[in-house]
Design an enzyme around this catalytic site. Structure first.
Site, PDB file in Angstrom:
ATOM      1  N   LYS A  86       0.845  -1.212   0.000  1.00 41.42           N
ATOM      2  CA  LYS A  86       0.000   0.000   0.000  1.00 41.42           C
ATOM      3  C   LYS A  86       0.876   1.256   0.000  1.00 41.42           C
ATOM      4  O   LYS A  86       0.634   2.195  -0.758  1.00 41.42           O
ATOM      5  CB  LYS A  86      -0.935   0.006   1.224  1.00 41.42           C
TER       6      LYS A  86
ATOM      7  N   ARG B 176      -9.994   0.575   8.403  1.00 45.02           N
ATOM      8  CA  ARG B 176      -9.495  -0.752   8.726  1.00 45.02           C
ATOM      9  C   ARG B 176     -10.516  -1.573   9.506  1.00 45.02           C
ATOM     10  O   ARG B 176     -10.239  -2.720   9.852  1.00 45.02           O
ATOM     11  CB  ARG B 176      -8.259  -0.588   9.606  1.00 45.02           C
TER      12      ARG B 176
ATOM     13  N   ARG C 243      11.893  -5.704   4.978  1.00 44.87           N
ATOM     14  CA  ARG C 243      11.620  -4.270   4.741  1.00 44.87           C
ATOM     15  C   ARG C 243      12.618  -3.387   5.492  1.00 44.87           C
ATOM     16  O   ARG C 243      12.979  -3.659   6.623  1.00 44.87           O
ATOM     17  CB  ARG C 243      10.206  -3.925   5.207  1.00 44.87           C
TER      18      ARG C 243
ATOM     19  N   ARG D 272      11.380  -1.576  11.090  1.00 45.51           N
ATOM     20  CA  ARG D 272      10.271  -1.089  11.924  1.00 45.51           C
ATOM     21  C   ARG D 272      10.065  -1.997  13.130  1.00 45.51           C
ATOM     22  O   ARG D 272      10.200  -3.214  13.029  1.00 45.51           O
ATOM     23  CB  ARG D 272       8.986  -1.054  11.073  1.00 45.51           C
TER      24      ARG D 272
ATOM     25  N   ARG E 194      -0.528  -8.923  13.338  1.00 45.18           N
ATOM     26  CA  ARG E 194      -1.066  -7.933  12.388  1.00 45.18           C
ATOM     27  C   ARG E 194      -1.884  -8.637  11.305  1.00 45.18           C
ATOM     28  O   ARG E 194      -2.940  -8.147  10.892  1.00 45.18           O
ATOM     29  CB  ARG E 194       0.086  -7.125  11.770  1.00 45.18           C
TER      30      ARG E 194
HETATM   31  P1  AP5 Z   1       4.872  -1.587   1.907  1.00 43.36           P
HETATM   32  O1  AP5 Z   1       4.601  -0.768   0.698  1.00 43.36           O
HETATM   33  O2  AP5 Z   1       5.573  -0.955   3.058  1.00 43.36           O
HETATM   34  O3  AP5 Z   1       3.536  -2.320   2.365  1.00 43.36           O
HETATM   35  P2  AP5 Z   1       2.300  -1.761   3.195  1.00 43.36           P
HETATM   36  O4  AP5 Z   1       1.092  -2.462   2.672  1.00 43.36           O
HETATM   37  O5  AP5 Z   1       2.286  -0.267   3.203  1.00 43.36           O
HETATM   38  O6  AP5 Z   1       2.695  -2.346   4.612  1.00 43.36           O
HETATM   39  P3  AP5 Z   1       2.550  -1.771   6.079  1.00 43.36           P
HETATM   40  O7  AP5 Z   1       3.250  -2.768   6.967  1.00 43.36           O
HETATM   41  O8  AP5 Z   1       3.021  -0.357   6.197  1.00 43.36           O
HETATM   42  O9  AP5 Z   1       1.032  -1.824   6.279  1.00 43.36           O
HETATM   43  P4  AP5 Z   1       0.278  -2.006   7.564  1.00 43.36           P
HETATM   44  O10 AP5 Z   1      -1.084  -1.806   7.052  1.00 43.36           O
HETATM   45  O11 AP5 Z   1       0.503  -3.228   8.351  1.00 43.36           O
HETATM   46  O12 AP5 Z   1       0.921  -0.894   8.537  1.00 43.36           O
HETATM   47  P5  AP5 Z   1       0.548   0.590   8.857  1.00 43.36           P
HETATM   48  O13 AP5 Z   1       1.795   1.374   8.832  1.00 43.36           O
HETATM   49  O14 AP5 Z   1      -0.620   1.072   8.041  1.00 43.36           O
HETATM   50  O15 AP5 Z   1       5.712  -2.879   1.416  1.00 43.36           O
HETATM   51  C1  AP5 Z   1       6.199  -3.822   2.351  1.00 43.36           C
HETATM   52  C2  AP5 Z   1       7.586  -4.337   1.886  1.00 43.36           C
HETATM   53  O16 AP5 Z   1       7.430  -5.087   0.668  1.00 43.36           O
HETATM   54  C3  AP5 Z   1       8.592  -3.235   1.562  1.00 43.36           C
HETATM   55  O17 AP5 Z   1       9.860  -3.682   1.938  1.00 43.36           O
HETATM   56  C4  AP5 Z   1       8.495  -3.059   0.041  1.00 43.36           C
HETATM   57  O18 AP5 Z   1       9.726  -2.632  -0.519  1.00 43.36           O
HETATM   58  C5  AP5 Z   1       8.156  -4.483  -0.405  1.00 43.36           C
HETATM   59  N1  AP5 Z   1       7.258  -4.522  -1.569  1.00 43.36           N
HETATM   60  C6  AP5 Z   1       6.211  -3.684  -1.836  1.00 43.36           C
HETATM   61  N2  AP5 Z   1       5.590  -4.074  -2.983  1.00 43.36           N
HETATM   62  C7  AP5 Z   1       6.273  -5.175  -3.418  1.00 43.36           C
HETATM   63  C8  AP5 Z   1       6.105  -6.042  -4.548  1.00 43.36           C
HETATM   64  N3  AP5 Z   1       5.117  -5.843  -5.444  1.00 43.36           N
HETATM   65  N4  AP5 Z   1       6.959  -7.085  -4.677  1.00 43.36           N
HETATM   66  C9  AP5 Z   1       7.957  -7.288  -3.769  1.00 43.36           C
HETATM   67  N5  AP5 Z   1       8.164  -6.497  -2.705  1.00 43.36           N
HETATM   68  C10 AP5 Z   1       7.333  -5.464  -2.517  1.00 43.36           C
HETATM   69  O19 AP5 Z   1      -0.011   0.483  10.357  1.00 43.36           O
HETATM   70  C11 AP5 Z   1       0.858   0.166  11.433  1.00 43.36           C
HETATM   71  C12 AP5 Z   1       0.047   0.083  12.716  1.00 43.36           C
HETATM   72  O20 AP5 Z   1      -0.605   1.335  12.990  1.00 43.36           O
HETATM   73  C13 AP5 Z   1      -1.095  -0.956  12.719  1.00 43.36           C
HETATM   74  O21 AP5 Z   1      -0.623  -2.260  13.044  1.00 43.36           O
HETATM   75  C14 AP5 Z   1      -2.030  -0.372  13.794  1.00 43.36           C
HETATM   76  O22 AP5 Z   1      -1.562  -0.647  15.095  1.00 43.36           O
HETATM   77  C15 AP5 Z   1      -1.919   1.132  13.552  1.00 43.36           C
HETATM   78  N6  AP5 Z   1      -2.929   1.633  12.593  1.00 43.36           N
HETATM   79  C16 AP5 Z   1      -2.688   2.211  11.379  1.00 43.36           C
HETATM   80  N7  AP5 Z   1      -3.832   2.569  10.793  1.00 43.36           N
HETATM   81  C17 AP5 Z   1      -4.847   2.213  11.637  1.00 43.36           C
HETATM   82  C18 AP5 Z   1      -6.269   2.290  11.570  1.00 43.36           C
HETATM   83  N8  AP5 Z   1      -6.897   2.815  10.511  1.00 43.36           N
HETATM   84  N9  AP5 Z   1      -6.981   1.804  12.611  1.00 43.36           N
HETATM   85  C19 AP5 Z   1      -6.376   1.280  13.698  1.00 43.36           C
HETATM   86  N10 AP5 Z   1      -5.024   1.160  13.822  1.00 43.36           N
HETATM   87  C20 AP5 Z   1      -4.259   1.619  12.784  1.00 43.36           C
END
Ligand code: AP5
Length: 224
Positions: A16, A91, A130, A163, A174
């Site tokens: 994402k 979410r 990552r 991270r 997660r």
């Molecule tokens: P990346 O692009 O970083 O993936 P992502 O989907 O953004 O992953 P996140 O871990 O950031 O998502 P998340 O939803 O768990 O965490 P968030 O920060 O929102 O890619 C991942 C890796 O793969 C990278 O190394 C990249 O280079 C590689 N990659 C990407 N595309 C690729 C491909 N096509 N092929 C190969 N490799 C690839 O949330 C963190 C925490 O915040 C949550 O756990 C929760 O506690 C809280 N939180 C956030 N939002 C909310 C909400 N709305 N409600 C409640 N709690 C929330």
């Protein structure tokens, strides 16, 4: 496209953030990533950060009442009048309903929800490798998208870090949270006719190309 109110949906590590950065460059729209917003709050030790930290460290979702107001106030802002890109929100069904109510009040609606689909096994491989820039949040992968110089951000030259929530046991929680609380949103947006699926197992470039093609098709349909 008249207005683009776009949601990026998908499991942790589905790409994402990677695709959000490309979309932001393509469309010049405000990009709101709740994970980035919360991590900045934790870093700055604000009240929000203090409330969120424990949940984030264990891989749980922060409560709806903590996060909803943060996005609602951004969507209301004039900078989002032509649209926005949401990454990591909504979410839960409660968050999705709150967003719908807010948009309805502004006589607007979600234009498209892009579901980036990848398997749990792929998520574990990706998050294990990552590396995230401490300064601008740009993401790399040691194998799939390595930086030119190990441990250094290509974009701004700052240090790359692992991270805190990319530890194996936290990744598993997660994923469990995603399947239990977020996956129901697939049916929620499918019922509204705004869900589009993208194969997230392809390379970042191929996923980006498919998203561009999808959005171009929607624009053409709008013009017909
Ligand atoms: P990346 O692009 O970083 O993936 P992502 O989907 O953004 O992953 P996140 O871990 O950031 O998502 P998340 O939803 O768990 O965490 P968030 O920060 O929102 O890619 C991942 C890796 O793969 C990278 O190394 C990249 O280079 C590689 N990659 C990407 N595309 C690729 C491909 N096509 N092929 C190969 N490799 C690839 O949330 C963190 C925490 O915040 C949550 O756990 C929760 O506690 C809280 N939180 C956030 N939002 C909310 C909400 N709305 N409600 C409640 N709690 C929330």
């Amino acid at each position: 496209m008249s207005e683009l109110n776009l949601i990026l949906l998908g499991p942790p590590g589905s790409g994402k953030g990677t695709q959000g950065e490309r979309l932001r460059n393509d469309f010049d729209l405000p990009y709101y990533a709740t994970g980035d917003i919360l991590r900045a709050a934790v870093r700055d030790a604000t009240d929000l950060g203090k409330r969120a930290k424990g949940y984030m460290d264990s891989g749980d979702l922060v409560p709806d009442e903590v996060i909803i107001g943060i996005i609602v106030e951004r969507v209301e802002d004039s900078e989002a009048a032509d649209g926005f890109i949401l990454d990591g929100f909504p979410r839960t069904t409660g968050q999705a309903e709150a967003l719908d109510a807010e948009l309805a009040g502004l006589k607007r609606a979600v234009t498209i929800t892009l579901l980036i689909e990848v398997s749990d096994e792929e998520v574990e491989r990706r998050l294990g490798g990552r590396r995230t820039c401490v300064k601008d949040g740009h993401v790399f992968h040691v194998e799939f998208d390595p930086p030119k110089n190990e441990g250094v951000c290509d974009v701004c030259g700052a240090r790359l870090e692992i991270r805190d929530d990319d530890k194996p046991e936290v990744i598993r929680n997660r994923l469990a949270q995603y399947h239990e609380k977020t996956e129901p949103l697939v049916a929620f947006y499918e019922d509204k006719g705004v869900l589009r699926r993208v194969n997230g197992a392809l390379s970042p470039e191929e996923v980006g190309d498919r998203i561009r093609a999808l959005l171009a098709t929607i624009r053409l349909e709008e013009e017909l």
